[in-house]
Design a protein around this motif. Structure first.
Motif, short mmCIF file in Angstrom:
data_model
loop_
_atom_site.label_atom_id
_atom_site.label_comp_id
_atom_site.label_asym_id
_atom_site.label_seq_id
_atom_site.Cartn_x
_atom_site.Cartn_y
_atom_site.Cartn_z
N ASP A 123 -8.57 8.65 -3.71
CA ASP A 123 -8.63 9.28 -4.12
C ASP A 123 -8.31 8.46 -5.86
N ALA A 124 -7.70 7.84 -5.31
CA ALA A 124 -7.02 6.78 -6.82
C ALA A 124 -7.97 6.39 -7.00
N SER A 167 1.28 -1.21 -0.21
CA SER A 167 -0.20 0.00 0.15
C SER A 167 1.51 0.89 0.29
N HIS A 168 0.70 3.07 -0.33
CA HIS A 168 1.42 3.26 -0.60
C HIS A 168 0.80 4.09 1.17
N PRO A 209 -11.52 10.11 -10.14
CA PRO A 209 -11.81 10.03 -11.69
C PRO A 209 -13.32 9.98 -11.79
N ARG A 210 -13.73 10.17 -11.18
CA ARG A 210 -15.20 9.44 -11.58
C ARG A 210 -16.18 8.51 -11.58
#
Ligand SMILES: Cc1cc2nc3c(=O)[nH]c(=O)nc-3n(C[C@H](O)[C@H](O)[C@H](O)COP(=O)(O)O)c2cc1C
Length: 253
Positions: free
Chosen positions: A230-231, A220-221, A235-236
């Motif tokens: 966010d990821a 993981s980040h 991006p809708r």
């Protein structure tokens, strides 16, 4: 009853405190009696203005589950679970009530769609808790909204019905570590909303979730939660959803 934490305790609270999503199931069938018992509890969920704006589709047929898995990103647990239940927002009976009284639903608005979606969600969560109380565990499947029209075709849903989410259920063969939750201080406010507390929960949760992922060997980040959210959502996601639901007879404009 009082728990080790000094808080009042109940079986229901313990079921909820111990829960986690389960995606691996024994081949043991979940009987019709189990499903009936689960739904007998779930269908006592509160319903906005007594509208009953939901329908529940119980799916056992392996072929149907395989078909459902495809628009859901081929999630294996949909195929593997002994029973899959779709919780649908359903405006058909309300439309009929309008028509019987000389009206129509052409001008339906956001509120009706929301009410039906909330109603279906309450029944779904009540079913989930009822199932867990019987030792039957599972996972909710929001991916049914990837392609509402495909799911409607497979389940034979008429206009004015869409699957809000599905649920895989079965007897578990895994006990994954519980995923930590956002600190309660950021979520629960007393008397007035506290914006500092709400946003102050983010940094500690990023750290907590990262160490959870490390502990289960999941890459993981470093800023795990904020990065993940966010990821996935900036991006809708499911950008065509509003149009797809409009086609199904729900006006979310
Ligand atoms: C409405 C809803 C839809 C979900 N959709 C999916 C899904 O399509 N696939 C999946 O594997 N998990 C799905 N989940 C499970 C969540 O990912 C899970 O609840 C969350 O990561 C927290 O983990 P926990 O349930 O183990 O505590 C969904 C949960 C909810 C509430």
């Amino acid at each position: 009853m009082t728990s080790k934490t000094g808080l009042p305790e109940s079986e229901t609270i313990n079921v909820l405190r111990n829960r986690r999503s389960i995606r691996k199931y024994a081949p043991t069938p979940v009987s019709d009696a189990h499903v009936d018992a689960i739904l007998s509890g779930a269908l006592r969920a509160p319903t906005s203005s007594n509208l009953h704006a939901y329908s529940v589709i119980v799916v056992r047929d392996p072929e149907t589950k395989s078909q459902l898995a495809v628009p859901c990103g081929n999630q294996k647990h949909i195929v593997d679970c002994p029973v899959f239940i779709a919780f649908c927002a359903d405006l058909t009976r309300i439309e009929s009530a309008f028509e019987r009284n000389g009206h129509n639903m052409e001008n339906n608005n956001l509120e009706l769609g929301l009410v039906a979606s909330i109603d279906a969600s309450l029944v779904g969560m009540a079913a989930y808790v009822s199932a867990e109380s019987l030792g039957i565990h599972g996972v909710m499947i929001g991916a049914v909204r990837n392609k509402p029209e495909d799911i409607a075709g497979i389940l034979g849903l008429p206009d004015r019905v869409y699957a809000v989410f599905g649920m895989c259920l079965g007897f578990p063969t895994e006990t994954p570590k519980q995923k930590p939750r956002m600190p309660v201080t950021g979520i629960v406010h007393h008397e007035r909303y506290n914006a500092d507390a709400a946003l102050g929960a983010i940094d500690p949760y990023d750290v907590d979730l990262k160490s959870h992922y490390d502990s289960i060997g999941k890459e993981s980040h470093p800023n795990s939660w904020t990065h993940e959210v966010d990821a996935k959502f900036s991006p809708r996601p499911r950008d065509g959803l509003r149009a797809a639901l409009k086609d199904r007879g729900f006006d979310f404009t």
